[in-house]
Design an enzyme around this catalytic site. Structure first.
Site, mmCIF file in Angstrom:
data_model
loop_
_atom_site.group_PDB
_atom_site.id
_atom_site.type_symbol
_atom_site.label_atom_id
_atom_site.label_comp_id
_atom_site.label_asym_id
_atom_site.label_seq_id
_atom_site.Cartn_x
_atom_site.Cartn_y
_atom_site.Cartn_z
ATOM 1 N N TYR A 52 0.849 -1.194 0.000
ATOM 2 C CA TYR A 52 0.000 0.000 0.000
ATOM 3 C C TYR A 52 0.882 1.240 0.000
ATOM 4 C CZ TYR A 52 -4.234 -2.765 0.888
ATOM 5 O OH TYR A 52 -5.286 -3.643 0.785
ATOM 6 N N GLU A 53 0.314 2.334 -0.465
ATOM 7 C CA GLU A 53 1.063 3.564 -0.702
ATOM 8 C C GLU A 53 1.765 4.132 0.532
ATOM 9 O OE1 GLU A 53 -0.117 8.004 -2.312
ATOM 10 O OE2 GLU A 53 -1.357 6.293 -2.898
#
Length: 264
Positions: A52-53
């Site tokens: 995830y970012e």
């Protein structure tokens, strides 16, 4: 004709999950992409690496995150790195095989708008923006997209270029110096689409059970191309449906304040 025992949204999520392989390293978008990626992890691809970012690598959330900053992601990750390291070393370094994104608007060449609906200076709706999606779209090995079909979301021309897909089609990515494949697959609540190898235009290759060509065209803002050999998407299995419904039940309980055990 009996009603199916699954919803279009469930079919979309499960069909999207099937696209991931056990060996994939996947950059996950929040929302529908997150649901699909975690169903893949919980069913046929237990070793898929979800990123995830926010910098969480190898995360395995028990409930779907509300955002990239959800503590569930870091609590269950193999490791967490800084955002600059995530983008420079992992993403731009070519270490991510698949980026899984959603879209507010998309065109036939997989160009995505998540910025504004309408004129930029005086929009009808101002959206959350691109976040890391523009970099994901250009640096991941390939891009999968999932969204619900409507003429508002699938348009002839997007109102704003947030994430570059195939631009004008054909070899536009190559002419700009982009060496990754770009959008190759789109899964909606009605069908599975693939980018044509020559034109890069999304083409329907599979209709979900009970869906007709007319239904797909009526909810799309451009003239749809259908593959010569059009198939039907395989029905969800009992394991796939049970896993998805259990995940959503746990998520609902967790986000409503109940303990995770209450939703088991």
């Amino acid at each position: 004709m009996s009603e199916p025992d699954f919803t279009p949204d469930e079919m979309m999520t499960i069909a999207a999950a099937r696209a991931l392989k056990n060996t994939d390293v996947c950059f996950v978008g929040i929302g529908a992409p997150s649901a699909a990626c975690n169903i893949a992890r919980l069913t046929h691809a237990p070793d898929v690496t979800l990123i995830y970012e926010s910098g969480t690598i190898g995360t395995a959330p028990s409930v779907l995150p509300l955002s990239i900053g959800d503590g569930e992601l870091s609590d269950t990750a193999v490791t967490t790195v800084s955002v600059p390291e995530m983008f420079r070393y992992w993403l731009q370094g070519g270490r991510v095989t698949v980026g899984f994104l959603g879209a507010a608007q998309i065109d036939r060449f997989g160009n995505i708008n998540t910025t504004v609906i309408g004129d930029y200076d005086s929009p009808k709706t101002r959206l959350p923006g691109g976040g890391g999606a523009p970099e994901i779209a250009s640096s991941c090995g390939e891009i999968f997209i999932t969204l619900k079909q409507s003429k508002r979301s699938m348009v002839e021309k997007i109102d704003f270029f947030t994430s570059f897909g195939h631009g004008e089609g054909g070899d536009h990515r190559k002419r700009l110096g982009l060496t990754t494949k770009g959008p190759t697959l789109m899964i909606t609540d009605l069908a599975v689409w693939k980018a044509d190898p020559e034109t890069a235009e999304f083409t329907v290759v599979s209709l979900h059970p009970g869906v007709s060509r007319d239904m797909v065209q009526e909810t799309c803002g451009w003239t749809v191309r259908f593959a010569d050999e059009l198939s039907e998407t395989a029905h969800p299995t009992e394991i796939e449906l049970t896993t998805l419904r259990d995940l959503r039940a746990r998520t609902k309980a967790a986000h409503s304040g109940a303990s995770k055990g209450d939703a088991a």
